[in-house]
Design a protein around this motif. Sequence first.
Motif, short mmCIF file in Angstrom:
data_model
loop_
_atom_site.label_atom_id
_atom_site.label_comp_id
_atom_site.label_asym_id
_atom_site.label_seq_id
_atom_site.Cartn_x
_atom_site.Cartn_y
_atom_site.Cartn_z
N VAL A 611 0.76 -1.20 0.32
CA VAL A 611 0.00 -0.01 0.09
C VAL A 611 1.00 1.32 -0.38
O VAL A 611 1.65 1.21 0.74
CB VAL A 611 -0.89 -0.16 1.00
N GLY A 612 0.49 2.10 -0.90
CA GLY A 612 1.43 3.30 -1.05
C GLY A 612 0.83 4.90 -0.89
O GLY A 612 1.24 6.03 -0.75
N TYR A 613 -0.80 4.56 -0.98
CA TYR A 613 -1.78 5.67 -1.33
C TYR A 613 -2.76 5.02 -0.76
O TYR A 613 -3.29 4.49 -0.23
CB TYR A 613 -1.92 6.68 -2.73
N VAL A 614 -3.96 6.42 -0.15
CA VAL A 614 -4.65 6.69 0.41
C VAL A 614 -5.73 7.43 -0.64
O VAL A 614 -5.49 9.05 -0.69
CB VAL A 614 -4.41 7.02 2.01
N LEU A 615 -7.07 7.22 -1.22
CA LEU A 615 -7.47 7.41 -1.38
C LEU A 615 -9.58 7.97 0.23
O LEU A 615 -9.44 6.91 0.31
CB LEU A 615 -8.88 6.57 -2.32
N ASP A 616 -9.55 9.39 0.47
CA ASP A 616 -9.80 9.31 1.35
C ASP A 616 -11.11 10.21 0.51
O ASP A 616 -11.69 12.02 0.07
CB ASP A 616 -9.44 10.36 2.37
N PHE A 617 -12.49 10.23 0.59
CA PHE A 617 -14.02 10.68 0.74
C PHE A 617 -14.89 10.47 1.40
O PHE A 617 -16.07 10.57 1.33
CB PHE A 617 -14.41 9.75 -0.67
N GLY A 618 -14.14 10.25 2.60
CA GLY A 618 -14.72 11.05 3.90
C GLY A 618 -15.57 9.64 4.15
O GLY A 618 -15.52 8.41 3.92
N HIS A 619 -16.71 10.56 5.19
CA HIS A 619 -17.68 9.07 5.71
C HIS A 619 -19.41 9.40 5.02
O HIS A 619 -20.12 8.64 5.81
CB HIS A 619 -17.54 9.05 7.61
#
Length: 660
Positions: A611-619
């Motif tokens: 894992v190298g990245y995070v895709l954060d679209f909230g909750h």
Amino acid sequence: MSWWSIVPHLCLGIGVLFVPGLCVGWVSRLRGIALLAVAPAITVSIVAVAALIAPLINMRWSIVPVGIFALIVAAIAWVATKLLSPAGAAERPRTQTPIKWLNVGGHTLALVAAAFLISRRLVVAFGRPEAFSQTFDNVFHLNAVRYILDTGSGSSITVSGMTGGGFYPAAWHDLVALIAVTTGASIPVSVNVINLIVGSIVWPLGCILLAHKVLGERVAVSVAAGILSAAFGAFPLLLLDFGVLYPNFLGNALLPIAVALGIQALGLGWSRSGSAAVSWLLFAAVLPGLTLAHPSSTMALLAMLLPPLLILWFRGVVAIRRRSQHVALRLGGMALLLLLGLGAVVVLWKAIRPPEVAAFWPPIETTGRAIGEVLTSSAIGRSVSWAVALLAVAGLISVIRRRQQYWLIGMFVVIASLFVIVASFPFGSLRTFFTGVWYNDPPRLASLLPMVLVPFAVVGAVRGWDRWLEPQLRGLASRSRRKTPLAASKPLAAVGAVAVICLLTLATQQANVREATNSAAAGYRLANDSPLVSSDEMTLMNRLPAEVPQDAVLVGNPWNGSALAYAFTGRKLVQLHMLSELPSGAVELFTRLNTAKTDPTICPIVQKLHVGYVLDFGHQEVHGGDNGFRGLDNLVASGVASLVDSQGQAKIYKLTACGQ
């Protein structure tokens, strides 16, 4: 992107869906509407089976294995037709009379009218060629297409390997992948291309073919069936809205074709033509595609063909009783045949049914209301379609009075009963036995009602035309002929027919289909408050390929739409669907990734899963819930990641705490 810009994709899609089946149908001596209607059903079988075979011979999924398998099937069909058809069966008069060309034009206009009426609704529902349904199931469907493109395998045995599952009917996904790999179109565009063709061409063709088996191959029958195929909110629009249930949508669109072929093979159609053996082979040829589109459509076919089979069994019993020799022995054999047949149906019914825990949908209304919705073509709370209801009742009365084609009544009773059971019966073993095949899900069975209502409505329309309208128009033309030159009076009947067609069209394109269109359109809308992917999130995903390497692995909450980054960009995520089997350590990332600097157990998991990245679209999640994933919060503040890009509240992070 405009709809005009995807016309080449639509043309290719029509070729993909029709050409293989046309080749097989032509060598099987099908002609006219029958050839055109049966072609896509045979093609789906070819595509689905080719997808199963291609990985076994190390061929990537493309048009090549489809073409090879189509040629093999066509060769087999040619040999079988030669051997099984009676001598001279292929010889048909080829008179090029004006009447023939008028008939061809009439049938063609019927299909064009149906395609226009349905496609305009679908275009309004989709909004844009690149639009996608903002629903739970669509995460799997879109990612499954990407998985086929990535792995090169469209096999129904391997497709659900994306989520760690087993067999999954992948015929619809195979077709979409063919469009994407051949044209280079995006997955959403390819989805909409296939759905437009299936909904606005394949479905009305099936309805026309089935109507021909009831009333014969007349232009009036084709026109009525074409217009009435576009008169239901329950299909094809419902399954493109609810779910979305794309595999069910494809299977149900093929269902009228399979029913028509079954009726022809059983010898119950309007007229018998060609070889009975070839009819059975054609019927068998569409079953793999129907089943690999969705097994529940095959079970619906079985349910619909039970009444015709029972009628034939009863006729056999009556014929035996009229004989004087070995009556008891033969009746015993018929009884045994009935018991074995019903036993096989029960076993198959239970085997195809999904686990009871998956069939959790509750009843939605009272039994009386459910019956009323069936009779008024208003299932699932839609407005009453009065024109369709009146024509269907008239058609039912006509069939009863003529004492013919009782199998049509039987099919209606079976499907209507299944809908009433699923919509109104309480949870329990009885309801699950009958409707568990459809997950005890009312919309799935509501989508089957048009299959049995269209034939009755066509009977009502055509026999009403024959009895009242056509004689009146002929009388009008006759009276006019006495006062005006013949050339001037000839168009009167045509003008009257056009007026009747326009009236039928207007009467059937009312609130029922408008409500279904508007409901579907809401699910394809891209905005900041969209339930699955917002406009900000979509904008960020469009930039993702330029900011994240092709081989990178991301982590995100699949419930908030981040999993669709795989379908849209090809970038893989740890979890590709909400219900996917999770790799070891994934739960720890979802719950404690933001503690990577202080928790020594996290970085080994990050490195193991690459894992190298995070895709954060909230909750904000698709169903309005909150499934946690708190370990993806506050990554910058906790020193675990750095911000790469953002659009509104949507963000891309690069992990920095584990030596990436």
